[in-house]
Scaffold this motif. Structure first.
Motif, PDB file in Angstrom:
ATOM      1  N   LYS A  44     -48.552  45.600  46.622  1.00  0.00           N
ATOM      2  CA  LYS A  44     -47.641  45.724  47.758  1.00  0.00           C
ATOM      3  C   LYS A  44     -47.414  47.178  48.159  1.00  0.00           C
ATOM      4  O   LYS A  44     -47.017  47.461  49.298  1.00  0.00           O
ATOM      5  CB  LYS A  44     -46.318  45.037  47.429  1.00  0.00           C
ATOM      6  CG  LYS A  44     -46.468  43.521  47.307  1.00  0.00           C
ATOM      7  CD  LYS A  44     -45.195  42.836  46.842  1.00  0.00           C
ATOM      8  CE  LYS A  44     -45.421  41.329  46.671  1.00  0.00           C
ATOM      9  NZ  LYS A  44     -44.213  40.622  46.157  1.00  0.00           N
ATOM     10  N   ASP A  66     -50.839  41.382  54.180  1.00  0.00           N
ATOM     11  CA  ASP A  66     -51.541  42.631  54.491  1.00  0.00           C
ATOM     12  C   ASP A  66     -52.376  43.106  53.305  1.00  0.00           C
ATOM     13  O   ASP A  66     -53.336  43.873  53.477  1.00  0.00           O
ATOM     14  CB  ASP A  66     -50.545  43.724  54.869  1.00  0.00           C
ATOM     15  CG  ASP A  66     -49.905  43.476  56.229  1.00  0.00           C
ATOM     16  OD1 ASP A  66     -50.393  42.585  56.959  1.00  0.00           O
ATOM     17  OD2 ASP A  66     -48.919  44.164  56.558  1.00  0.00           O
ATOM     18  N   ALA A  85     -56.478  43.089  52.853  1.00  0.00           N
ATOM     19  CA  ALA A  85     -57.410  44.105  53.349  1.00  0.00           C
ATOM     20  C   ALA A  85     -57.735  45.167  52.302  1.00  0.00           C
ATOM     21  O   ALA A  85     -58.502  46.096  52.585  1.00  0.00           O
ATOM     22  CB  ALA A  85     -56.825  44.777  54.591  1.00  0.00           C
ATOM     23  N   GLN A  86     -57.174  45.046  51.113  1.00  0.00           N
ATOM     24  CA  GLN A  86     -57.296  46.103  50.109  1.00  0.00           C
ATOM     25  C   GLN A  86     -58.480  45.936  49.156  1.00  0.00           C
ATOM     26  O   GLN A  86     -58.614  46.669  48.191  1.00  0.00           O
ATOM     27  CB  GLN A  86     -55.979  46.234  49.339  1.00  0.00           C
ATOM     28  CG  GLN A  86     -54.875  46.801  50.211  1.00  0.00           C
ATOM     29  CD  GLN A  86     -53.463  46.507  49.734  1.00  0.00           C
ATOM     30  OE1 GLN A  86     -52.531  46.363  50.522  1.00  0.00           O
ATOM     31  NE2 GLN A  86     -53.285  46.417  48.432  1.00  0.00           N
TER      32      GLN A  86
END
Length: 584
Positions: free
Chosen positions: A374, A405, A408-409
């Motif tokens: 996070k 989100d 995307a990592q």
């Protein structure tokens, strides 16, 4: 021969990056470096299909096979400024340009070792090398020889005995203690999931018959319940915590020693899988001093929670110009298949009633890793057993449902060694890459099927199934647990045979890679994992000048006579246009 044993025998020189290449005067337009008269494979064409079929624009013909798509590469200011014919590169030759006539050698994008334990490699170079040692007696002899030249009471350390191959005949402390009574001895297993010590080492660590097995670990005991000399999985920490810790300065030396070996081996970038505070400080100091010759992508160790807590408010280091980038966290979910620590859905085929260890029992801090994700960090989680992989996928699914989100990592499961048929698609659906080690097939095939049986083995080391399912892959060695020699890696990937070229038809050969896939796995796919696919991993004008020069052509040799890959040799390693290794 293990690559570790090549150090000191190679006729080579290692050049620190700041000293290796002289730039011409600014504004001349000449190149700093030209590689010419070579067989250049740029990889600047479409990705191969799920079955490994070359893309329509690849330099490949079904009748004649592979051909290079350039002859020369020129680099200026760290950036590729020309890719094309040898004649075309001549206009960039200036009075101070370094020109390397390759005489038909092959150039590929710089090799990327995307899962390493570099500091351990640097440490092991000064310890007993037990790789390929087959008997307890031979290992004890080597320990005795090292102890003979060491003051009494000094630790004697070694590494490399194969805890998987020795799992049904673990050694004891008796012979080792008789041969080396006056030094504490600790010999780490090849993959770091077992440790073997003598009586003095156990006494220093305070390990007695009353010592309980720690969570996620096991003390091997004799019939009377006394520790016999071998510790498995998390139990190795009971002894390792008593070995003197090297200073940061010593660790910096280990880093440089490891990077020297990596440069000699053709690698331009390495991904350190689990940097604790000492490792990270060593990397940072070397980077500040301009002494890192190769690019380092550091994964913070989730087992060092205080270090991770310090990085959470800062977030990942996204400076793409730095030689050191810290953007990831490495965690362990389960242990190893060889030592039967990998977590399985059903019992081990050769040990009924046992399913391995995982999760919190193996030190996996879900809450910490979730907060790292996070905070923007990529997560790489070690998972080997089919239950270990399933539960790790469950973890990612929970975290990404709360924090979309984070998808995307580019999160990864490293090893992904045994996967249930129902879970391959989950890798793709969740966007989880599989970081896999071709040498593990060559090293594990003698015992792996005994561990999991005929059905589960079909989902083990299943590279082609991953590709057909659309899962992103990257290839590496997990050094120093496996030999990092790129020609061994390519041979394992393409043939699924060992160093003796056995079995003749390959071990579950239907899961093998093509030569192109294997090369991409160690180059372009690794660049994607470090978020640099727009800057490296292919050879194109405007990309970084990271290049590896090989004596043989892995595309042609890998297709026509893959056994001859072992005749390959690294001739030069180029990082940012600077020659950090060149063979004499």
């Amino acid at each position: 021969m293990n690559a570790m044993r090549l150090l000191g025998t190679a006729t080579s020189f290692f050049l620190m990056a700041a000293l290796s290449c002289t730039s011409p005067e600014a504004g001349t337009g000449f190149a700093d470096l030209i590689l010419t008269n070579g067989r250049v494979y740029t990889l600047d064409w479409g990705e191969p299909g799920p079955q490994g079929d070359p893309a329509p624009d690849a330099p490949f013909d079904a009748e004649t096979g592979w051909r290079p798509d350039a002859e020369a590469v020129a680099v200026r200011g760290g950036e590729i400024v020309f890719v094309g014919s040898a004649a075309g590169s001549e206009s960039l030759r200036g009075p101070e340009t370094k020109v390397m006539d390759l005489a038909g050698a092959t150039v590929i994008p710089g090799l990327i070792e995307s899962h390493v334990h570099l500091v351990q490699l640097g440490e092991f170079l000064s310890q007993i090398d037990l790789v390929d040692i087959e008997t307890e007696e031979e290992a004890v002899r080597l320990a005795q020889e090292m102890a003979a030249g060491t003051p009494p009471g000094t630790w004697v350390l070694g590494s490399g005995w194969d805890e998987g191959a020795w799992a049904d005949r673990y050694p004891t402390m008796e012979l080792l203690s008789e041969a080396v009574p006056d030094h504490p001895v600790y010999l780490r297993g090849l993959h770091g999931f077992a440790g073997w010590g003598n009586r003095m080492a156990f006494e220093i660590a305070g390990i007695t018959p009353e010592t309980r097995d720690p969570s996620g670990g096991q003390l091997i005991r004799d019939e009377q319940g006394r520790p016999s000399g071998v510790l498995l999985n998390r139990a190795i920490l009971l002894l390792e915590e008593h070995i003197p810790t090297p200073s940061v300065e010593q660790t910096m030396g280990h880093v440089l020693a490891g990077l020297e070996v990596m440069a000699e081996s053709g690698y331009t970038s390495i991904h350190e899988a689990g940097s604790n505070r000492r490792y990270q400080e060593a990397f940072e100091r070397l980077e500040e001093e301009g002494r890192l010759p190769l690019r380092v992508y550091s994964m913070l160790a989730a087992r060092d929670p205080e270090l991770c807590e310090e990085w959470i408010p800062k977030g990942p280091d996204t400076d793409t110009e730095s030689m050191l980038r810290t953007m990831s966290v490495k965690a362990f979910y389960d242990a190893a298949l060889g030592s039967r620590g990998a977590r399985m859905i059903d019992d081990y085929s050769d040990m009924p009633g046992h399913r391995g260890t995982s999760g919190a029992d193996y030190g996996f801090d879900q809450e910490l890793v979730a907060r790292m994700i996070k905070a923007g960090f990529q997560a790489e989680v070690h998972a080997i057993g089919d239950a270990g992989n399933r539960e790790t996928l469950d973890f990612f699914e929970r975290v990404l449902s709360e924090f979309p989100d984070g998808a995307a990592q580019r999160h990864k499961i490293v090893h992904a060694q045994v996967v249930h048929p129902d879970d391959f698609q989950r890798f793709r659906d969740l966007g989880i890459a599989a970081s896999m080690q071709p040498p593990h097939v060559a090293e594990d095939m003698d015992w792996a099927e005994a561990r999991v049986g005929q059905e589960r083995i079909k989902g083990a080391y299943a590279w082609r199934t991953m590709r057909e399912t659309g899962v992103r892959l990257l290839l590496n060695s997990d050094l120093p647990g496996s030999d990092w020699d790129i020609f061994y890696g390519l041979h394992s990937a393409i043939t699924r045979r060992d160093k003796d070229r056995q079995p003749t038809d390959g071990w579950y050969q239907e899961q093998a890679f093509t030569p192109e896939e294997a090369v991409r796995g160690y180059t372009a796919w690794g660049a994607w994992a470090e978020f640099l696919e727009e800057e490296t991993g292919i050879i194109r004008e405007g990309m970084r000048g990271d290049l590896t020069v090989l004596r043989i052509d892995p595309f042609v040799v890998g297709t026509n006579s893959p056994g001859n890959l072992f005749g390959g040799e690294i001739l030069a390693t180029v990082v940012g246009g600077k020659v950090v290794f060149e063979k004499n």
